[in-house]
Scaffold this motif. Structure first.
Motif, PDB file in Angstrom:
ATOM      1  N   TRP A  18      38.692  29.254  -3.109  1.00 53.03           N
ATOM      2  CA  TRP A  18      38.982  28.172  -4.060  1.00 53.03           C
ATOM      3  C   TRP A  18      39.913  28.659  -5.173  1.00 53.03           C
ATOM      4  CZ3 TRP A  18      37.349  24.317  -1.454  1.00 53.03           C
ATOM      5  CH2 TRP A  18      36.154  24.367  -0.738  1.00 53.03           C
ATOM      6  N   VAL A  21      42.148  25.920  -6.613  1.00 53.31           N
ATOM      7  CA  VAL A  21      41.310  24.910  -7.264  1.00 53.31           C
ATOM      8  C   VAL A  21      40.756  25.462  -8.573  1.00 53.31           C
ATOM      9  CG1 VAL A  21      39.259  23.464  -7.009  1.00 53.31           C
ATOM     10  CG2 VAL A  21      40.729  23.905  -5.032  1.00 53.31           C
ATOM     11  N   TRP A  81      42.415  18.252  -1.808  1.00 53.30           N
ATOM     12  CA  TRP A  81      43.127  19.002  -2.840  1.00 53.30           C
ATOM     13  C   TRP A  81      44.639  18.946  -2.623  1.00 53.30           C
ATOM     14  CZ3 TRP A  81      42.830  20.543  -7.510  1.00 53.30           C
ATOM     15  CH2 TRP A  81      43.666  21.536  -7.997  1.00 53.30           C
TER      16      TRP A  81
END
Length: 688
Positions: free
Chosen positions: A176, A179, A207
């Protein structure tokens, strides 16, 4: 790829462990799975954990231990001799050239050392390559050093001993990372929950949408904060498939089907590598032919259906799977819509018209599906007859007629025609529709009236057992229409092949025709539209073959499974082979089926060696006398042997090879990508 048989099997076992579904590799290490190497590879190679092979290493690995060690020892002895005399020769040459005449003893020692190093490197490179010292070190020296010096397992054993959640690299990466930089709270929430491969790919797709439209970032963060790993889930709220059996890599969208064999016929890029399919290959459509019992359903259709359903859960595909009700194409829990005509428990029905906006096109598709193969010559007049009824009905009522209504109009029912005529006048429809009705009425009663034939065929659907299956009248079930291909749906259509075989053939033709039409007309093509037909013998016609070619540019493709090409009209066999990009032959196919595969795969150059023996007549009196004595004693005539080597064209796979030489559990498949890249036929073990 570059490994001998034992090492290849060990590597494949390691790859298999890494590629297991999350339910079978608990706990699922997301970070390690996401960081696992996926190098670029040839089409059809399973990329997860794949190690590109070295042709030279593969050649070395094929050398038996005895000749390998003998050649290595001989080259070592010669290398030592060459080094000793070579350094002296180089130093003598330098002295003759006057190099080092004015140098001190220390400087002369440095020059001698440099000469020794240069000669040693040259000798090691030259004789090490000829003696395959690298292969000797890899096979025998490295395992000994690993056990006695470092107390570690050899590389092959170490790979096998690694847990599925480890990468064998510098450490697990942060799945991630991007993110976390933009939405740290969302990444922290995902870190705190178990995330499967389907969850990860689905959230990653969301995303990517956020990256394209930054205004969606607050909504994305709120969704992840509220639902965690279940964020952005499929409309069904399902996050995995129960009973997954195949090995998938959702990051590359591949499903592993087996292992390409290490044989001469296979391309070097595929030997001993995992074999997989993905949408880039299925987008050119795949035709698989093989008799019953060869594993077409269990080892091909079911894994592909499973892969499409998983990709639908991750928001990347929609799947339509057609087969007999008893075919093992996954449990009903895999699918959002299950249509089982003839089963009272079926929750959904089927729209016979596919919700087509154009009545003319919908009528043509339905007419083609209703007619059996032996009446294909009357297809054009049947389409016209159906259009003369469906068009006016749609203009009068704003909907398509049900099975019973359509049957009555085609059969020439006077009351049904009068009612439709009144509705047309009341709706203010164009006069052309009423003219179509009048023309249909004039055709009724003639010997060549196609309406009577169509009405008889519709009678097969107008049975109590199919009540409510085709959106006809009160109590009708929700009807699935092919316009839903714009959504990540998973659809299973169970055909009643045992109880109503002719109805099953009609519905198979209808659904495949509707899919081909809808896939090419989609506006939203970001989803891959995948069709799996377990028995396509009744589903292929000329329109479908033309539609398969158009689907390549529409991000759609089909898997068509056949028992034999004889089930198709002869006029369709060659066009179907040309329409699909991937072709697969299973063991035991008939020689006449194998002939089409052999012709489609073409020929290649092979080196052929011919040995000719002729009586020896050379020499003078002494040699001839000796040969005569030898013949008298042994009873054989002395002969000379001549060897001729030439390049000749041979079929990659002959019809005889395909019909008789393929082992059980194997298949031969050629591939073509949507971009046009091709892979020659590959022999694959589907059991591994």
């Amino acid at each position: 790829m570059g490994l001998d048989g034992t090492q290849g099997r060990q590597t494949e076992q390691t790859r298999r462990a890494v590629g297991l579904p999350p339910q079978r590799a608990l706990p699922f290490d997301l970070a390690a799975w996401a960081a696992e190497p996926r190098p670029e590879a040839a089409p059809g190679v399973f990329r997860l954990g794949h190690t590109p092979g070295d042709p030279q290493r593969a050649e070395d690995a094929a050398v038996p231990a005895g000749p390998l060690l003998l050649r290595a020892a001989l080259n070592l002895v010669v290398a030592c001799i060459v080094f000793l005399y070579g350094r002296e020769l180089c130093l003598w040459a330098l002295r003759q050239l006057g190099v080092g005449a004015g140098l001190g003893s220390g400087q002369r020692d440095l020059v001698a050392l440099a000469v020794n190093v240069v000669v040693l490197v040259a000798v090691v490179r030259f004789f090490g390559r000829m003696g395959r010292w690298t292969e000797v070190f890899r096979r025998y020296v490295r395992p000994v050093l690993a056990r006695t010096v470092t107390h570690e397992a050899p590389a092959a054993e170490q790979e096998s001993a690694e847990a599925p959640g480890t990468t064998g690299r510098s450490g697990p990466a942060d799945p991630w990372q991007d993110v976390r930089a933009a939405a740290p709270a969302a990444a922290h929430r995902l870190d705190a929950e178990p995330v499967g491969d389907v969850d990860y790919v689905r959230i990653r797709r969301a995303w990517e949408t956020v990256l394209a439209e930054p205004d969606l970032l607050p909504a994305f963060a709120e969704q992840v904060d509220a639902r965690g790993a279940a964020a952005c889930s499929h409309p069904s709220e399902a996050r995995d498939l129960p009973g997954r059996t195949a090995r998938h890599d959702l990051l590359t969208r591949q499903v592993r089907l087996g292992t390409a064999q290490d044989v001469v016929k296979n391309p070097e890029t595929h030997r001993s590598a995992g074999f997989a399919l993905d949408p880039d290959l299925l987008g050119t459509s795949l035709l698989a032919v093989g008799p019953a019992g060869t594993g077409k359903t269990a080892r091909l259709a079911r894994p592909v259906a499973e892969a499409l359903c998983l990709q639908a859960l991750s928001g990347a595909a929609c799947a339509v799977v057609i087969g007999a009700a008893e075919a093992d194409l996954g449990p009903d829990a895999w699918y959002d819509v299950v249509i089982a005509p003839g089963d009272p428990a079926s929750p959904y029905g089927l729209d016979l018209y596919g919700a087509a906006a154009d009545p003319e096109e919908a009528s043509a598709r339905l007419a083609d599906a209703l007619l059996p193969e032996e009446l294909a010559a009357r297809a054009e007049t049947s389409r016209t007859a159906l259009q003369q009824v469906v068009g006016p009905f749609h203009a009068a009522y704003g909907r398509y007629p049900g099975v019973r209504e359509l049957r009555a109009l085609l059969a020439g029912d006077a009351d049904a025609a009068a009612t439709l005529r009144k509705a047309l006048r009341a709706s203010g429809a164009p006069a052309g529709h009423e003219a179509d009705l009048l023309h249909r009425e004039r055709q009724h009663g003639r010997a060549d009236d196609p309406g009577t034939l169509l009405a008889d065929r519709l009678a097969l659907l107008d049975r109590p057992v199919f009540a409510g299956c085709f959106a006809d009248g009160p109590g009708a079930r929700p009807a699935f229409a092919m316009r839903a291909l714009d959504h990540p749906l998973r659809v299973r259509i169970k055909l009643p092949e045992r109880s109503h075989p002719e109805v099953a053939r009609m519905l198979s033709r209808l659904v495949v025709a509707q899919f081909v039409q809808a896939a090419g007309a989609r506006e939203e093509r970001s989803l891959f539209a995948g069709l799996v037909v377990d028995d396509a013998s009744a589903a292929v016609d000329a329109r479908t073959v033309r539609g398969l070619q158009r689907m390549r540019g529409a991000n759609a493709g089909a898997l068509l499974v056949l028992r034999t090409l004889v089930d198709l009209p002869e006029a369709l066999r060659a066009p179907l082979f040309g329409a699909v990009g991937c072709r697969m032959a299973f063991p035991g196919i008939a020689p006449w089926d194998g002939r089409l595969f052999s012709e489609a795969w073409g020929t290649h150059l092979v080196t052929e060696t011919a040995v000719t023996h002729t009586p020896d007549t050379s020499g003078g009196v002494v040699r001839k006398t000796g040969r005569a004595a030898r013949k008298a004693l042994s009873g054989t005539t002395p002969q000379t042997e001549s060897v001729t080597t030439r390049d000749v064209e041979r079929h990659r796979w002959s019809p005889s090879d395909l019909a008789h030489a393929l082992p059980s559990g194997h298949a031969v498949i050629s591939l073509t990508t949507v971009a046009g890249d091709q892979v020659p036929p590959v022999l694959v073990d589907l059991r591994d």
